[in-house]
Design an enzyme around this catalytic site. Structure first.
Site, PDB file in Angstrom:
ATOM      1  N   ASN A  33     -24.444   1.939 -27.707  1.00  0.00           N
ATOM      2  CA  ASN A  33     -25.828   1.766 -27.243  1.00  0.00           C
ATOM      3  C   ASN A  33     -26.753   1.855 -28.453  1.00  0.00           C
ATOM      4  OD1 ASN A  33     -28.327   1.869 -26.041  1.00  0.00           O
ATOM      5  ND2 ASN A  33     -28.085   3.937 -25.219  1.00  0.00           N
ATOM      6  N   TRP A  34     -27.263   0.692 -28.864  1.00  0.00           N
ATOM      7  CA  TRP A  34     -28.118   0.656 -30.072  1.00  0.00           C
ATOM      8  C   TRP A  34     -29.548   1.138 -29.795  1.00  0.00           C
ATOM      9  CZ3 TRP A  34     -27.363  -4.714 -32.877  1.00  0.00           C
ATOM     10  CH2 TRP A  34     -26.067  -4.790 -33.382  1.00  0.00           C
ATOM     11  N   LYS A  35     -29.874   1.372 -28.543  1.00  0.00           N
ATOM     12  CA  LYS A  35     -31.238   1.787 -28.168  1.00  0.00           C
ATOM     13  C   LYS A  35     -32.256   0.808 -28.790  1.00  0.00           C
ATOM     14  CE  LYS A  35     -29.469   6.440 -28.078  1.00  0.00           C
ATOM     15  NZ  LYS A  35     -29.832   7.738 -27.598  1.00  0.00           N
ATOM     16  N   HIS A  84     -30.142   4.718 -17.711  1.00  0.00           N
ATOM     17  CA  HIS A  84     -30.002   5.583 -18.897  1.00  0.00           C
ATOM     18  C   HIS A  84     -31.126   6.620 -18.878  1.00  0.00           C
ATOM     19  CE1 HIS A  84     -30.056   6.968 -23.029  1.00  0.00           C
ATOM     20  NE2 HIS A  84     -28.807   6.548 -23.108  1.00  0.00           N
ATOM     21  N   GLU A 111     -23.600  11.326 -18.854  1.00  0.00           N
ATOM     22  CA  GLU A 111     -24.308  11.661 -20.090  1.00  0.00           C
ATOM     23  C   GLU A 111     -25.241  12.842 -19.849  1.00  0.00           C
ATOM     24  OE1 GLU A 111     -24.490   8.101 -22.958  1.00  0.00           O
ATOM     25  OE2 GLU A 111     -26.229   7.954 -21.662  1.00  0.00           O
ATOM     26  N   GLY A 152     -28.072  12.858 -28.452  1.00  0.00           N
ATOM     27  CA  GLY A 152     -28.754  12.953 -29.739  1.00  0.00           C
ATOM     28  C   GLY A 152     -28.907  14.367 -30.270  1.00  0.00           C
ATOM     29  N   GLY A 158     -24.324   6.475 -28.784  1.00  0.00           N
ATOM     30  CA  GLY A 158     -25.655   6.074 -29.247  1.00  0.00           C
ATOM     31  C   GLY A 158     -25.715   6.123 -30.764  1.00  0.00           C
ATOM     32  N   GLY A 159     -26.246   7.217 -31.296  1.00  0.00           N
ATOM     33  CA  GLY A 159     -26.494   7.366 -32.736  1.00  0.00           C
ATOM     34  C   GLY A 159     -25.336   6.920 -33.626  1.00  0.00           C
TER      35      GLY A 159
HETATM   36  C1  PEP Z   1     -26.890   7.535 -25.484  1.00  0.00           C
HETATM   37  O1  PEP Z   1     -28.105   7.487 -25.682  1.00  0.00           O
HETATM   38  O2  PEP Z   1     -26.368   6.835 -24.603  1.00  0.00           O
HETATM   39  C2  PEP Z   1     -26.104   8.445 -26.304  1.00  0.00           C
HETATM   40  C3  PEP Z   1     -24.940   8.789 -25.880  1.00  0.00           C
HETATM   41  O3  PEP Z   1     -26.690   8.873 -27.482  1.00  0.00           O
HETATM   42  P1  PEP Z   1     -26.009   9.775 -28.634  1.00  0.00           P
HETATM   43  O4  PEP Z   1     -24.599   9.280 -28.831  1.00  0.00           O
HETATM   44  O5  PEP Z   1     -26.860   9.543 -29.831  1.00  0.00           O
HETATM   45  O6  PEP Z   1     -26.026  11.172 -28.153  1.00  0.00           O
END
Ligand code: PEP
Length: 248
Positions: free
Chosen positions: A8-10, A95, A164, A170, A231-232
Protein backbone atom coordinates in the site's frame (compact mmCIF):
# COMPACT_ATOMS: atom_id res chain seq x y z
CA UNK A 1 -3.02 -21.58 -1.21
CA UNK A 2 -0.86 -18.70 -2.46
CA UNK A 3 0.01 -16.16 0.22
CA UNK A 4 -0.76 -12.54 -0.66
CA UNK A 5 1.91 -9.86 -0.31
CA UNK A 6 0.32 -6.46 -0.87
CA UNK A 7 2.02 -3.04 -1.04
CA UNK A 8 0.00 0.00 0.00
CA UNK A 9 1.86 3.06 -1.29
CA UNK A 10 -0.67 5.44 0.33
CA UNK A 11 -0.06 9.01 -1.01
CA UNK A 12 3.57 8.34 -1.81
CA UNK A 13 5.34 8.62 -5.19
CA UNK A 14 5.95 10.64 -8.33
CA UNK A 15 6.60 9.67 -11.94
CA UNK A 16 10.31 9.00 -11.46
CA UNK A 17 9.69 6.91 -8.37
CA UNK A 18 7.13 4.75 -10.18
CA UNK A 19 9.40 4.21 -13.19
CA UNK A 20 12.41 3.28 -11.08
CA UNK A 21 10.34 1.14 -8.66
CA UNK A 22 8.89 -1.07 -11.37
CA UNK A 23 12.13 -1.29 -13.35
CA UNK A 24 13.83 -2.65 -10.21
CA UNK A 25 10.93 -4.84 -9.08
CA UNK A 26 10.32 -6.50 -12.43
CA UNK A 27 14.04 -7.16 -12.89
CA UNK A 28 14.59 -8.62 -9.43
CA UNK A 29 11.33 -10.29 -8.43
CA UNK A 30 11.63 -14.08 -8.51
CA UNK A 31 8.80 -15.60 -10.49
CA UNK A 32 7.52 -17.36 -7.41
CA UNK A 33 4.12 -18.85 -8.01
CA UNK A 34 3.65 -19.46 -4.29
CA UNK A 35 2.84 -15.78 -3.73
CA UNK A 36 0.36 -13.34 -5.14
CA UNK A 37 1.91 -9.84 -5.22
CA UNK A 38 -0.51 -6.90 -5.36
CA UNK A 39 0.54 -3.25 -5.58
CA UNK A 40 -1.75 -0.40 -4.53
CA UNK A 41 -0.32 2.85 -5.95
CA UNK A 42 -2.14 6.18 -5.88
CA UNK A 43 -4.80 6.65 -8.57
CA UNK A 44 -2.38 8.94 -10.45
CA UNK A 45 0.19 6.22 -10.89
CA UNK A 46 -2.09 3.34 -11.83
CA UNK A 47 -1.66 3.84 -15.55
CA UNK A 48 2.13 3.61 -15.44
CA UNK A 49 1.91 0.70 -13.01
CA UNK A 50 -0.47 -1.07 -15.40
CA UNK A 51 2.09 -0.75 -18.20
CA UNK A 52 4.63 -2.70 -16.09
CA UNK A 53 1.99 -5.14 -14.91
CA UNK A 54 1.06 -6.10 -18.47
CA UNK A 55 4.70 -6.25 -19.58
CA UNK A 56 5.95 -8.44 -16.72
CA UNK A 57 2.92 -10.40 -15.56
CA UNK A 58 4.63 -10.58 -12.14
CA UNK A 59 2.14 -8.71 -9.99
CA UNK A 60 -1.46 -7.55 -9.82
CA UNK A 61 -2.80 -4.05 -9.30
CA UNK A 62 -5.27 -2.54 -6.91
CA UNK A 63 -6.71 0.86 -5.97
CA UNK A 64 -6.68 2.30 -2.47
CA UNK A 65 -10.41 3.08 -2.48
CA UNK A 66 -13.36 3.42 -4.79
CA UNK A 67 -16.67 5.28 -4.94
CA UNK A 68 -19.87 3.44 -4.03
CA UNK A 69 -21.45 3.67 -7.50
CA UNK A 70 -20.65 4.22 -11.18
CA UNK A 71 -22.87 7.28 -11.72
CA UNK A 72 -20.85 9.91 -13.51
CA UNK A 73 -21.97 13.04 -11.64
CA UNK A 74 -19.61 12.54 -8.69
CA UNK A 75 -17.01 15.30 -8.66
CA UNK A 76 -13.63 14.14 -7.31
CA UNK A 77 -14.54 10.45 -7.20
CA UNK A 78 -13.25 7.38 -9.03
CA UNK A 79 -15.57 4.53 -9.96
CA UNK A 80 -15.04 0.78 -9.91
CA UNK A 81 -15.62 0.75 -13.68
CA UNK A 82 -12.73 3.20 -14.21
CA UNK A 83 -10.47 1.16 -11.96
CA UNK A 84 -11.22 -2.05 -13.86
CA UNK A 85 -10.36 -0.33 -17.13
CA UNK A 86 -6.97 0.75 -15.82
CA UNK A 87 -5.96 -2.76 -14.77
CA UNK A 88 -7.15 -3.07 -11.16
CA UNK A 89 -8.32 -6.45 -9.96
CA UNK A 90 -8.46 -5.38 -6.31
CA UNK A 91 -9.56 -2.41 -4.20
CA UNK A 92 -8.87 -1.65 -0.57
CA UNK A 93 -12.12 -0.89 1.20
CA UNK A 94 -12.22 0.80 4.58
CA UNK A 95 -8.52 1.39 5.21
CA UNK A 96 -8.28 3.12 8.61
CA UNK A 97 -6.71 6.25 7.07
CA UNK A 98 -9.65 6.40 4.64
CA UNK A 99 -12.12 5.80 7.51
CA UNK A 100 -10.47 8.61 9.43
CA UNK A 101 -11.13 11.05 6.61
CA UNK A 102 -14.57 9.82 5.64
CA UNK A 103 -16.26 9.12 8.97
CA UNK A 104 -18.46 6.41 7.43
CA UNK A 105 -19.14 3.44 9.65
CA UNK A 106 -21.36 1.52 7.27
CA UNK A 107 -19.46 0.97 4.05
CA UNK A 108 -21.48 -1.98 2.88
CA UNK A 109 -22.50 -0.15 -0.30
CA UNK A 110 -18.85 0.34 -1.35
CA UNK A 111 -18.12 -3.35 -0.87
CA UNK A 112 -21.21 -4.23 -2.91
CA UNK A 113 -20.22 -1.92 -5.74
CA UNK A 114 -16.70 -3.37 -5.92
CA UNK A 115 -18.09 -6.91 -5.95
CA UNK A 116 -20.75 -6.26 -8.57
CA UNK A 117 -18.08 -4.72 -10.80
CA UNK A 118 -16.05 -7.95 -10.62
CA UNK A 119 -13.18 -6.62 -8.57
CA UNK A 120 -12.01 -8.21 -5.33
CA UNK A 121 -12.26 -5.98 -2.26
CA UNK A 122 -9.67 -6.25 0.47
CA UNK A 123 -11.75 -5.13 3.41
CA UNK A 124 -9.67 -3.50 6.16
CA UNK A 125 -10.67 -3.75 9.79
CA UNK A 126 -8.93 -3.13 13.08
CA UNK A 127 -9.27 -1.72 16.55
CA UNK A 128 -7.71 1.55 17.71
CA UNK A 129 -5.58 1.90 20.81
CA UNK A 130 -8.40 2.77 23.18
CA UNK A 131 -10.48 -0.22 21.92
CA UNK A 132 -7.50 -2.46 22.60
CA UNK A 133 -6.81 -0.99 26.02
CA UNK A 134 -10.44 -1.42 27.03
CA UNK A 135 -10.47 -5.04 25.76
CA UNK A 136 -12.99 -4.23 23.06
CA UNK A 137 -11.06 -5.55 20.07
CA UNK A 138 -13.41 -8.44 19.30
CA UNK A 139 -16.60 -6.41 19.60
CA UNK A 140 -15.17 -3.66 17.34
CA UNK A 141 -14.17 -6.23 14.74
CA UNK A 142 -17.57 -7.88 14.94
CA UNK A 143 -19.29 -4.58 14.08
CA UNK A 144 -16.89 -3.95 11.17
CA UNK A 145 -17.38 -7.51 9.88
CA UNK A 146 -21.11 -6.91 9.59
CA UNK A 147 -20.40 -5.09 6.28
CA UNK A 148 -19.01 -8.35 4.85
CA UNK A 149 -21.87 -10.40 6.22
CA UNK A 150 -24.42 -7.97 4.67
CA UNK A 151 -22.83 -8.62 1.27
CA UNK A 152 -22.12 -12.31 1.58
CA UNK A 153 -24.49 -13.13 -1.33
CA UNK A 154 -22.40 -10.99 -3.70
CA UNK A 155 -19.19 -12.94 -3.11
CA UNK A 156 -18.33 -15.54 -5.70
CA UNK A 157 -14.57 -15.79 -5.11
CA UNK A 158 -12.56 -15.48 -1.97
CA UNK A 159 -13.38 -13.13 0.85
CA UNK A 160 -10.23 -11.15 1.69
CA UNK A 161 -9.93 -9.22 4.92
CA UNK A 162 -6.94 -7.26 6.17
CA UNK A 163 -6.67 -7.17 9.94
CA UNK A 164 -4.85 -3.92 10.61
CA UNK A 165 -4.81 -2.77 14.23
CA UNK A 166 -4.87 1.03 13.90
CA UNK A 167 -2.26 1.41 16.67
CA UNK A 168 0.15 -0.83 14.72
CA UNK A 169 0.00 1.15 11.47
CA UNK A 170 3.21 3.12 10.95
CA UNK A 171 4.13 2.83 14.64
CA UNK A 172 6.75 0.07 14.54
CA UNK A 173 4.55 -1.92 16.95
CA UNK A 174 2.87 -5.24 16.17
CA UNK A 175 0.62 -7.49 18.25
CA UNK A 176 2.14 -10.65 19.75
CA UNK A 177 2.26 -13.35 17.09
CA UNK A 178 -0.22 -15.58 18.99
CA UNK A 179 -2.63 -12.62 19.17
CA UNK A 180 -2.45 -12.20 15.37
CA UNK A 181 -3.23 -15.90 14.94
CA UNK A 182 -6.08 -15.77 17.45
CA UNK A 183 -7.72 -12.69 15.89
CA UNK A 184 -7.44 -14.14 12.37
CA UNK A 185 -9.09 -17.32 13.57
CA UNK A 186 -11.81 -15.26 15.29
CA UNK A 187 -12.49 -13.40 12.00
CA UNK A 188 -12.70 -16.62 9.97
CA UNK A 189 -15.00 -18.23 12.52
CA UNK A 190 -17.31 -15.22 12.71
CA UNK A 191 -17.80 -15.19 8.96
CA UNK A 192 -18.17 -18.93 8.50
CA UNK A 193 -20.75 -19.04 11.32
CA UNK A 194 -22.92 -16.80 9.16
CA UNK A 195 -22.46 -18.94 6.12
CA UNK A 196 -21.73 -22.53 7.09
CA UNK A 197 -21.27 -23.64 3.46
CA UNK A 198 -18.22 -21.39 3.25
CA UNK A 199 -14.95 -23.24 3.78
CA UNK A 200 -12.15 -21.71 5.83
CA UNK A 201 -9.93 -21.69 2.73
CA UNK A 202 -12.39 -19.31 1.06
CA UNK A 203 -11.75 -16.72 3.75
CA UNK A 204 -8.32 -15.12 3.55
CA UNK A 205 -7.11 -12.87 6.34
CA UNK A 206 -4.04 -10.70 5.78
CA UNK A 207 -2.17 -8.99 8.58
CA UNK A 208 -1.14 -5.31 8.25
CA UNK A 209 0.64 -2.91 10.59
CA UNK A 210 4.42 -2.33 10.76
CA UNK A 211 5.32 -5.35 8.63
CA UNK A 212 8.91 -5.25 7.39
CA UNK A 213 11.74 -7.48 6.19
CA UNK A 214 12.51 -8.56 9.79
CA UNK A 215 9.07 -9.81 10.79
CA UNK A 216 7.41 -10.91 7.51
CA UNK A 217 8.61 -14.50 7.54
CA UNK A 218 7.39 -15.17 11.07
CA UNK A 219 4.04 -13.50 10.40
CA UNK A 220 3.51 -15.31 7.09
CA UNK A 221 4.31 -18.65 8.70
CA UNK A 222 1.78 -18.11 11.49
CA UNK A 223 -1.42 -20.16 11.58
CA UNK A 224 -4.42 -18.42 10.01
CA UNK A 225 -2.29 -15.74 8.29
CA UNK A 226 -2.90 -15.75 4.53
CA UNK A 227 -0.77 -12.77 3.63
CA UNK A 228 0.43 -9.31 4.61
CA UNK A 229 -0.51 -5.75 3.70
CA UNK A 230 2.57 -3.54 3.88
CA UNK A 231 2.59 0.27 3.98
CA UNK A 232 5.85 2.05 4.85
CA UNK A 233 8.22 -0.85 4.08
CA UNK A 234 6.70 -1.32 0.62
CA UNK A 235 7.93 2.12 -0.48
CA UNK A 236 11.53 0.91 -0.36
CA UNK A 237 11.61 -1.24 -3.50
CA UNK A 238 14.68 -3.21 -2.37
CA UNK A 239 13.09 -4.10 0.97
CA UNK A 240 9.78 -4.95 -0.70
CA UNK A 241 11.48 -7.12 -3.34
CA UNK A 242 13.42 -8.95 -0.61
CA UNK A 243 10.20 -9.52 1.31
CA UNK A 244 8.57 -11.00 -1.79
CA UNK A 245 11.60 -13.16 -2.62
CA UNK A 246 11.98 -14.60 0.90
CA UNK A 247 11.62 -18.38 1.13
CA UNK A 248 8.83 -19.20 3.56
C1 PEP B 1 -1.10 0.28 6.02
O1 PEP B 1 -1.27 1.51 6.04
O2 PEP B 1 -1.89 -0.45 5.40
C2 PEP B 1 0.04 -0.26 6.75
C3 PEP B 1 0.02 -1.51 7.05
O3 PEP B 1 1.05 0.63 7.06
P1 PEP B 1 2.47 0.29 7.74
O4 PEP B 1 2.98 -0.98 7.12
O5 PEP B 1 3.32 1.46 7.42
O6 PEP B 1 2.22 0.11 9.19
Amino acid sequence: MKKIIAANWKMYGNNNFVQEYFEYLTKNLKNNNKKNIIIFPSYLHLDKANFFKKKSNLFKLGAQSCHCNNKTAQTSSISAKMLMEIGCDYTLVGHSEWRNNNHEKNISHILRNVLTNNMTPIYCIGENLSDKESNNTESVLEVQLQNIIDNIDYYSGKIIIAYEPVWAIGSGLTPEINVISFIHSYIKTKISQKLPSLQEKDIMVLYGGSVNIKNTKEILNTNNVDGVLIGGASIDVKEFTNICNQEL
